[in-house]
Design an enzyme around this catalytic site. Structure first.
Site, PDB file in Angstrom:
ATOM      1  N   ALA A 140    -120.008 -24.736  29.875  1.00 35.58           N
ATOM      2  CA  ALA A 140    -121.048 -25.179  29.059  1.00 35.58           C
ATOM      3  C   ALA A 140    -120.518 -26.249  28.207  1.00 35.58           C
ATOM      4  O   ALA A 140    -119.549 -25.915  27.334  1.00 35.58           O
ATOM      5  CB  ALA A 140    -121.366 -23.795  28.052  1.00 35.58           C
ATOM      6  N   TYR A 235    -136.333 -24.322  27.081  1.00 31.88           N
ATOM      7  CA  TYR A 235    -134.982 -23.916  28.008  1.00 31.88           C
ATOM      8  C   TYR A 235    -135.554 -24.373  29.421  1.00 31.88           C
ATOM      9  O   TYR A 235    -135.143 -25.514  29.923  1.00 31.88           O
ATOM     10  CB  TYR A 235    -134.366 -22.659  27.629  1.00 31.88           C
ATOM     11  N   VAL A 274    -125.611 -13.690  22.950  1.00 36.63           N
ATOM     12  CA  VAL A 274    -125.206 -14.834  22.046  1.00 36.63           C
ATOM     13  C   VAL A 274    -123.894 -15.217  22.446  1.00 36.63           C
ATOM     14  O   VAL A 274    -122.788 -14.345  22.563  1.00 36.63           O
ATOM     15  CB  VAL A 274    -124.921 -13.920  20.621  1.00 36.63           C
TER      16      VAL A 274
HETATM   17  P1  NAD Z   1    -119.493 -20.637  26.392  1.00 37.17           P
HETATM   18  O1  NAD Z   1    -119.770 -21.839  25.393  1.00 37.17           O
HETATM   19  O2  NAD Z   1    -118.989 -19.407  25.780  1.00 37.17           O
HETATM   20  O3  NAD Z   1    -118.282 -21.154  27.346  1.00 37.17           O
HETATM   21  C1  NAD Z   1    -118.030 -22.318  27.948  1.00 37.17           C
HETATM   22  C2  NAD Z   1    -116.768 -22.579  28.587  1.00 37.17           C
HETATM   23  O4  NAD Z   1    -116.733 -23.702  29.195  1.00 37.17           O
HETATM   24  C3  NAD Z   1    -115.591 -22.342  27.587  1.00 37.17           C
HETATM   25  O5  NAD Z   1    -114.403 -21.464  28.219  1.00 37.17           O
HETATM   26  C4  NAD Z   1    -114.927 -23.719  27.534  1.00 37.17           C
HETATM   27  O6  NAD Z   1    -113.547 -23.815  27.149  1.00 37.17           O
HETATM   28  C5  NAD Z   1    -115.398 -24.562  28.794  1.00 37.17           C
HETATM   29  N1  NAD Z   1    -115.417 -25.807  28.471  1.00 37.17           N
HETATM   30  C6  NAD Z   1    -116.421 -26.479  27.817  1.00 37.17           C
HETATM   31  N2  NAD Z   1    -116.036 -27.819  28.246  1.00 37.17           N
HETATM   32  C7  NAD Z   1    -115.196 -27.967  29.006  1.00 37.17           C
HETATM   33  C8  NAD Z   1    -114.578 -29.084  29.451  1.00 37.17           C
HETATM   34  N3  NAD Z   1    -114.727 -30.438  29.173  1.00 37.17           N
HETATM   35  N4  NAD Z   1    -113.405 -28.718  30.432  1.00 37.17           N
HETATM   36  C9  NAD Z   1    -113.038 -27.518  30.563  1.00 37.17           C
HETATM   37  N5  NAD Z   1    -113.695 -26.466  29.948  1.00 37.17           N
HETATM   38  C10 NAD Z   1    -114.566 -26.439  29.376  1.00 37.17           C
HETATM   39  O7  NAD Z   1    -120.806 -20.620  27.164  1.00 37.17           O
HETATM   40  P2  NAD Z   1    -121.464 -19.594  28.163  1.00 37.17           P
HETATM   41  O8  NAD Z   1    -122.816 -19.137  27.340  1.00 37.17           O
HETATM   42  O9  NAD Z   1    -120.717 -18.546  28.609  1.00 37.17           O
HETATM   43  O10 NAD Z   1    -122.421 -20.253  29.089  1.00 37.17           O
HETATM   44  C11 NAD Z   1    -121.342 -20.296  30.513  1.00 37.17           C
HETATM   45  C12 NAD Z   1    -122.417 -20.825  31.553  1.00 37.17           C
HETATM   46  O11 NAD Z   1    -123.544 -19.723  31.539  1.00 37.17           O
HETATM   47  C13 NAD Z   1    -123.412 -21.918  31.342  1.00 37.17           C
HETATM   48  O12 NAD Z   1    -123.846 -22.516  32.485  1.00 37.17           O
HETATM   49  C14 NAD Z   1    -124.714 -21.424  30.768  1.00 37.17           C
HETATM   50  O13 NAD Z   1    -125.589 -22.438  30.862  1.00 37.17           O
HETATM   51  C15 NAD Z   1    -124.677 -19.986  31.403  1.00 37.17           C
HETATM   52  N6  NAD Z   1    -125.551 -19.063  30.869  1.00 37.17           N
HETATM   53  C16 NAD Z   1    -125.501 -18.826  29.412  1.00 37.17           C
HETATM   54  C17 NAD Z   1    -126.455 -17.868  28.876  1.00 37.17           C
HETATM   55  C18 NAD Z   1    -126.410 -17.782  27.334  1.00 37.17           C
HETATM   56  O14 NAD Z   1    -127.288 -17.120  27.024  1.00 37.17           O
HETATM   57  N7  NAD Z   1    -125.199 -17.687  26.810  1.00 37.17           N
HETATM   58  C19 NAD Z   1    -127.378 -17.255  29.645  1.00 37.17           C
HETATM   59  C20 NAD Z   1    -127.392 -17.566  31.139  1.00 37.17           C
HETATM   60  C21 NAD Z   1    -126.603 -18.527  31.554  1.00 37.17           C
END
Ligand code: NAD
Length: 393
Positions: A140, A235, A274
């Protein structure tokens, strides 16, 4: 140093090493309490491994399947004057726990969008693991540099088509109020797809396959959020939703391009939780607080680790998992079913700044938010003077 949370808007600019360790241990304990997952991957690559859904995927792979895990993340190390990021400490804690459990764990810290990090990953797989049988794509990021041209792309969180007026909770001012969001222009939509769409996932799989480090019948998944009426304007039907639609395109392309290898590529829809990524999205803090209230009352509340353990145990690694009409894996039914959505929708129009503490679980939201950065764990002495340094090996 004594480390107290420094919250600025929707982010916390520091993190607590001991609290992050407690957080990782809590997730590991959950996985251990559930037992081994039914089908076990052996060598797992998690792209975006240090926080949120990616970290939960890594923990489930290691402690629910005994898998060797290689993680990619983009985190800041600590200095004398500033703490590291939460993902840095989570990774340090994960390495330490994996080592004690005699589990292989290595992490590459750098820009996953770059060719250099992909090359480094492939070298490490060749050297240590041979082949990978599960690739989790859980990045993300608000920006991406194209690895060929070097051009920088920034994603936006805006509606598509029409302006949107919705309620939101301003976590700074602690106010429920209306916001009006102007629609994105075509460039903003395209740039968001460039950052959060399927292109980089496809590049990863292509590079890994070309290098011969994907095992036969390898599984890969990226993660999406689909949501329902209350979140769709900002979204599902918005710029980020367009990028997520591009993941569906990418999974279809991957399944066709790597059918000889028996690759199974999925987009998995997960529930809203979250995380650092979701707290930046307008409307989400209000929606999640109401959803938490309703789901906790119903006894169906789930966080990242419950969602990911369930995904790994019941769907992701099965030969023929149940899929929706768009061939996605669905773990979000606990949130998106009519009963839960009906209850949230009934509360939504009545929420005001004054009654929000009773109608919504902002307390739970805020506790979860602070926990992302290691604050608020029982058994951690937050008045203690501790070193901000923590290593990975
Ligand atoms: P998060 O912000 O907790 O995690 C993001 C991760 O990506 C971290 O490990 C970060 O270090 C890594 N990252 C970011 N930029 C980077 C880069 N350039 N190079 C290497 N690593 C990088 O995010 P999250 O909420 O766990 O989201 C992860 C996935 O899950 C996303 O695709 C998001 O859309 C999806 N998602 C999230 C939710 C939610 O409610 N949070 C719900 C459904 C799906």
């Amino acid at each position: 140093m004594v480390i107290k949370p420094k919250v600025r808007g929707f982010i916390c600019t520091n993190a607590h090493p001991a609290g992050c360790t407690a957080s990782v241990k809590e997730q590991i304990a959950y996985v251990k309490s559930k037992g081994d997952i039914s089908t076990k991957p052996k060598n797992v690559l998690v792209i975006g491994c240090s926080t949120g859904y990616g970290l939960a995927s890594r923990i489930t792979s290691a402690f629910g399947a005994g898998a060797k895990t290689l993680g990619i993340c983009f985190e800041k190390p600590p200095t004398e004057r500033k703490t590291g990021t939460a993902g840095w400490y989570n990774t340090a804690a994960f390495h330490s726990e994996a080592k004690q459990a005699d589990l292989y764990a290595k992490t590459i810290n750098g820009d996953a969008f770059s060719h250099a990090i992909k090359d480094e990953t492939i070298e490490l797989i060749k050297q240590d693991l041979g082949k990978i049988d599960l690739v989790v794509y859980s990045l993300a990021s608000p920006r991406r540099n194209d690895p060929d041209t070097g051009d920088a792309y920034v994603s936006t969180l805006k509606p598509v088509g029409e302006p949107v007026v919705s309620k939101t909770f301003d976590t700074n001012k602690k106010e429920v109020h209306e916001i009006s969001l102007e629609p994105a222009n075509q460039d903003e939509i395209n740039n968001t797809i460039k950052v959060m769409g399927g292109e980089d996932w496809e590049l990863w799989i292509k590079r890994l396959s070309d290098a011969g480090v994907l095992a036969e019948n390898c599984v890969t998944s990226s993660y999406t959020y689909i949501g329902k009426e209350l979140t769709q304007p900002i979204y599902g039907h918005a710029t980020i939703g367009k990028a997520k639609e591009d993941l569906d395109r990418a999974s279809t392309a991957l399944n066709s391009d790597y059918s000889d290898l028996g690759l199974r590529a999925y987009v998995t829809s997960l529930k809203a939780v979250v995380t650092q990524a979701s707290s930046a999205i307008p409307v989400m803090p209000l929606y999640i607080s109401l959803m938490y209230q309703v789901m906790k009352e119903e006894g169906t509340h789930e966080g990242v680790i419950e969602q990911i353990y369930g995904l790994f145990d019941t769907l992701l690694l099965e030969q023929s998992p149940e899929m929706d009409e768009s061939k996605r894996l669905r773990m979000d039914g606990v949130e998106t079913n009519d009963h839960i959505q009906g209850k949230i929708k009934a509360i939504w129009p009545n929420v005001t700044t004054e009654n929000f503490p009773e109608l919504g679980d902002y307390k739970g939201y805020n506790e979860d938010f602070l926990k992302l950065f290691g604050f608020g764990f029982d058994g951690v002495d937050y008045d203690a003077d501790i070193s901000p340094f923590a290593d990975w090996e």
